[in-house]
Design an enzyme around this catalytic site. Structure first.
Site, PDB file in Angstrom:
ATOM      1  N   ASP A  72      -1.242   8.465  35.437  1.00  0.00           N
ATOM      2  CA  ASP A  72      -2.159   7.333  35.629  1.00  0.00           C
ATOM      3  C   ASP A  72      -3.481   7.775  36.233  1.00  0.00           C
ATOM      4  O   ASP A  72      -4.549   7.252  35.884  1.00  0.00           O
ATOM      5  CB  ASP A  72      -1.511   6.274  36.521  1.00  0.00           C
ATOM      6  CG  ASP A  72      -0.389   5.542  35.817  1.00  0.00           C
ATOM      7  OD1 ASP A  72      -0.312   5.640  34.575  1.00  0.00           O
ATOM      8  OD2 ASP A  72       0.408   4.876  36.505  1.00  0.00           O
ATOM      9  N   GLU A  82       0.769  10.805  38.464  1.00  0.00           N
ATOM     10  CA  GLU A  82      -0.198  11.828  38.065  1.00  0.00           C
ATOM     11  C   GLU A  82      -0.849  11.473  36.734  1.00  0.00           C
ATOM     12  O   GLU A  82      -2.061  11.644  36.546  1.00  0.00           O
ATOM     13  CB  GLU A  82       0.499  13.189  37.959  1.00  0.00           C
ATOM     14  CG  GLU A  82       0.984  13.754  39.285  1.00  0.00           C
ATOM     15  CD  GLU A  82       1.747  15.041  39.085  1.00  0.00           C
ATOM     16  OE1 GLU A  82       1.189  16.099  39.416  1.00  0.00           O
ATOM     17  OE2 GLU A  82       2.884  14.989  38.586  1.00  0.00           O
ATOM     18  N   GLU A 116       8.106   6.164   8.747  1.00  0.00           N
ATOM     19  CA  GLU A 116       8.710   4.857   9.006  1.00  0.00           C
ATOM     20  C   GLU A 116       8.369   4.417  10.425  1.00  0.00           C
ATOM     21  O   GLU A 116       8.462   5.204  11.372  1.00  0.00           O
ATOM     22  CB  GLU A 116      10.233   4.945   8.852  1.00  0.00           C
ATOM     23  CG  GLU A 116      10.915   3.622   8.609  1.00  0.00           C
ATOM     24  CD  GLU A 116      10.874   3.203   7.140  1.00  0.00           C
ATOM     25  OE1 GLU A 116      10.218   3.908   6.346  1.00  0.00           O
ATOM     26  OE2 GLU A 116      11.489   2.187   6.797  1.00  0.00           O
ATOM     27  N   ARG A 153       3.754  -0.447   2.604  1.00  0.00           N
ATOM     28  CA  ARG A 153       4.206  -0.206   1.233  1.00  0.00           C
ATOM     29  C   ARG A 153       3.627  -1.240   0.265  1.00  0.00           C
ATOM     30  O   ARG A 153       3.199  -0.918  -0.834  1.00  0.00           O
ATOM     31  CB  ARG A 153       5.734  -0.246   1.164  1.00  0.00           C
ATOM     32  CG  ARG A 153       6.261   0.025  -0.246  1.00  0.00           C
ATOM     33  CD  ARG A 153       7.744  -0.356  -0.373  1.00  0.00           C
ATOM     34  NE  ARG A 153       8.568   0.431   0.513  1.00  0.00           N
ATOM     35  CZ  ARG A 153       9.022   1.657   0.231  1.00  0.00           C
ATOM     36  NH1 ARG A 153       8.689   2.225  -0.911  1.00  0.00           N
ATOM     37  NH2 ARG A 153       9.784   2.296   1.092  1.00  0.00           N
ATOM     38  N   LYS A 172      17.854   7.535   7.313  1.00  0.00           N
ATOM     39  CA  LYS A 172      17.122   6.439   6.652  1.00  0.00           C
ATOM     40  C   LYS A 172      16.950   5.328   7.685  1.00  0.00           C
ATOM     41  O   LYS A 172      17.837   4.510   7.907  1.00  0.00           O
ATOM     42  CB  LYS A 172      17.878   5.919   5.430  1.00  0.00           C
ATOM     43  CG  LYS A 172      17.067   4.929   4.599  1.00  0.00           C
ATOM     44  CD  LYS A 172      17.817   4.513   3.339  1.00  0.00           C
ATOM     45  CE  LYS A 172      16.922   3.665   2.447  1.00  0.00           C
ATOM     46  NZ  LYS A 172      16.421   2.451   3.093  1.00  0.00           N
ATOM     47  N   LEU A 199      13.919   4.165  -2.842  1.00  0.00           N
ATOM     48  CA  LEU A 199      14.963   5.097  -3.248  1.00  0.00           C
ATOM     49  C   LEU A 199      16.116   4.373  -3.921  1.00  0.00           C
ATOM     50  O   LEU A 199      16.450   3.237  -3.564  1.00  0.00           O
ATOM     51  CB  LEU A 199      15.490   5.868  -2.034  1.00  0.00           C
ATOM     52  CG  LEU A 199      14.508   6.807  -1.332  1.00  0.00           C
ATOM     53  CD1 LEU A 199      15.174   7.441  -0.125  1.00  0.00           C
ATOM     54  CD2 LEU A 199      13.989   7.874  -2.280  1.00  0.00           C
TER      55      LEU A 199
END
Length: 659
Positions: A36, A34, A168, A134, A113, A82
């Protein structure tokens, strides 16, 4: 026109909702068929009316052309790392210190994490416009096109101001193993795979690797009257960002610490890798008061899980040669139990690693499971070093053929470049006959070594002459009798029809695994065309950068390799793409049809596909769809697939098609 525009808008909203439930909530609302059909309807409408394509359309997530590099942009606010805590005592001190400085008994949020790659998304007027890595914390690379391929990330949000969302990007355990199994040089861990994928210059490759993401931070949340971290997470959910479902809030310090200790024991059950838990002050109102160091905020800390470390004695160093000539340094260890596994060896990578870590024979070394899979030597316990330690010397000559080892520019590994090297050739032959390459059953490394030492098989070409050496083979202590020998010869003869992709894989060209080999075969169609490709032509291909292109170009311009190809062709080994020059059964009802295979058979799925491809030039599907022509059912087939096939009136057949 308005009717079409409305229809497109309805389809976009509908598919986005299905994507959200499937990729974010893991709660599929409809079946693949359905979905697709809806997707194809949207594609067709957009094709007919390109001026009506919406920026947040699900069809706009697919990868595009390769780029030459990523633009570097400044972060609006620094992406800090951190500070790490390795004990619950440090966590207790962190909590006490914040409560003291704020003169409050605060709530703290505990979040996973994730072992992935940090990303910062920028939305303007509700549209995703930037996705920065980052970088150095101040400047990152804009990998927007790659991030757009991640289906769980919203391309638009119902918010018109400029806002940043941070999270992340990662690869789950199952996907990591599946991708690594296809690569000639696997990634060391899932984080490296995620990092390499999100920075891949070709977003089509990124799209294929099924990256995931979780989000947790809005840097300017206070400006929008968001005053707690729990409000941040709730807002992200409302905007349909994926958010972790393992988040907890604590005011009681001791309950929080108990949770950390208990979580460490159950983290193996998660579908993705963690390298710790993040403890954050819930109240954003104190963030500015607490401030940050040049590297880390003072309102959050990372509790790092205790790695699985054990100590044992390094008794020797084993130096071996791989099929490409690369030198491998392996530590032989006194047997030790590591995470439920008996370990007697661990990788030392290369000599540079040994030298940097000052690792010596008879040292007590600390080993661990890198990426929770491969044992590695982390360091030496110098407090236990005794006077009997032996400094490990760099290997100057190949331990197999005594050729001088070389280092390639910009690489730390050493290589044996002698193509007549015994160990290198044995490893190459072993790889050539493996399931990944030519899939010649009946030969293992021990058999190959004996055949090599008795001058019966000195190269991959010699395999195809083995049928004429029956008496010599039967005289060896190989536990191969007349019947097994004949079966082995049949397997070798059958491998001649495997085609260009498998042959290219088996040649052991540096940086060329089975996936790239298939792509090269599909592009060039035959070995000769690849042989005559220019360096510029190779570099321009998807999945082929400068390093891989040079490896291919140099391999196919070595006279010895050209002679090898010629000798294989003389023995009727197919060097064309598989469908070419095959006598297909063109009159069969199965010719060029699409099959779905379900259930178990007396041969492997790969063998079935090879047999049918060679006979009928057919294709294969993994799900029952209207485009499937036949379903092949074996023992214990998936009932859902059988029932779906019946609903679509797709014929269900059995293994008689190839027997």
């Amino acid at each position: 026109m308005m009717d079409v525009k409305l229809k497109i808008q309805q389809l976009v909203n509908l598919i986005k909702n299905y994507d959200y439930h499937y990729y974010v909530l893991s709660e599929p609302l409809i079946d693949d068929f359905e979905y697709d059909m809806l997707y194809k309807s949207l594609q067709q409408l957009e094709k007919d009316h390109p001026d009506l394509i919406q920026i947040d359309s699900p069809t706009q997530r697919v990868g595009g052309e390769a780029v030459k590099g990523f633009k570097k942009l400044n972060h609006n606010s620094p992406m800090l790392s951190l500070e790490n805590a390795f004990s619950t005592k440090e966590i207790a001190n962190f909590i006490d210190n914040i409560n003291f400085q704020t003169n409050s008994k605060n709530e703290f949020v505990v979040e996973p994490k994730i072992d992935g790659v940090s990303i910062s998304l920028t939305y303007k007027n509700g549209v995703l416009v930037h996705a920065l890595t980052r970088g150095d914390g101040s400047v990152g690379e804009d990998v927007l096109n790659n991030v757009k391929t991640i289906k769980s990330i919203p391309l638009t949000i119902p918010f018109t101001k400029t806002i940043e969302i941070r999270g992340e990007i990662f690869v789950d355990k199952k996907t990591f193993l599946a991708i690594n199994n296809q690569l000639e040089k696997p990634f060391a861990n899932a984080r490296n795979l995620a990092a390499g994928t999100i920075r891949n210059l070709n977003s089509e490759i990124t799209a294929q690797r099924k990256l995931r993401a979780l989000f947790y931070y809005i840097p300017n949340g206070l400006e929008e009257s968001i005053t707690t971290q729990t409000m941040v997470l709730e807002q992200l959910k409302q905007w349909k960002f994926p958010v972790s479902d393992t988040i907890r809030v604590f005011q009681n310090k001791f309950q929080l610490i108990n949770y950390l200790e208990a979580f460490d024991k159950k983290r193996e059950q998660l579908t993705f890798n963690l390298d710790g838990l993040v403890i954050k002050l819930n109240s954003l109102l104190f963030y500015q008061q607490l401030g940050a160091t040049s590297k880390s905020p003072r309102w959050a800390i990372a509790f790092k899980f205790s790695p699985k470390f054990v100590q044992t004695k390094l008794t020797a160093v084993l130096i071996t040669i791989g099929r490409t000539g690369r030198v491998n340094y392996t530590a032989k260890l006194e047997s030790v139990n590591l995470d439920g596994t008996k370990v007697t060896a661990a990788t030392l990578h290369n000599f540079d690693y040994i030298k940097t870590k000052d690792i010596r024979i008879n040292d007590t070394v600390v080993i661990y499971k890198a990426g929770e899979i491969i044992p590695k030597v982390l360091k030496v316990n110098l407090e236990k070093r005794k006077n009997d330690t032996i400094i490990i010397q760099e290997q100057k000559y190949c331990p197999s053929c005594n050729s001088k080892l070389v280092k390639i520019v910009d690489e730390v590994d050493q290589y044996c470049t002698n193509e007549t090297c015994k160990e290198r050739n044995i490893q190459l032959i072993n790889y050539f006959v493996s399931k990944t390459a030519m899939d010649i059953n009946g030969l293992n490394i021990n058999t190959i070594t004996k055949l090599y030492e008795h001058n019966l098989v000195r190269s991959i070409v010699d395999l195809y002459d083995l049928k004429d050496k029956k008496n010599q083979v039967l005289k060896l202590d190989l536990k191969i009798g007349d019947k097994l020998f004949n079966k082995l010869v049949d397997n070798i003869e059958n491998s001649k029809q495997k085609g260009m992709a498998r042959l290219l894989t088996g040649l052991g060209i540096k940086h060329v695994g089975n996936v790239l080999a298939k792509n090269l075969a599909n592009h060039f169609k035959n070995i000769k065309a690849l042989q005559h490709a220019s360096l510029e032509n190779l570099i321009s291909l998807n999945d082929v950068g400068i390093t891989v292109a040079e490896s291919l170009y140099n391999w196919f311009h070595d006279p010895n390799h050209l002679q090898l190809i010629e000798q294989l062709e003389l023995r009727q080994v197919k060097t064309d793409q598989l469908p070419l020059k095959i006598n297909f059964e063109t009159n069969s009802i199965y010719f060029q049809k699409r099959f779905l295979i379900t259930g178990s058979f007396n041969i492997s799925r790969d063998q079935i596909k090879d047999l049918l491809s060679a006979k009928f030039d057919c294709q294969f599907a993994s799900e029952v769809k209207p485009t499937v022509d036949f379903v092949i059912a074996g023992n214990k087939p998936t009932l859902r697939k059988i029932n779906h096939a019946k609903e679509l009136n797709i014929p269900i057949i059995n293994e008689a098609i190839w027997t």
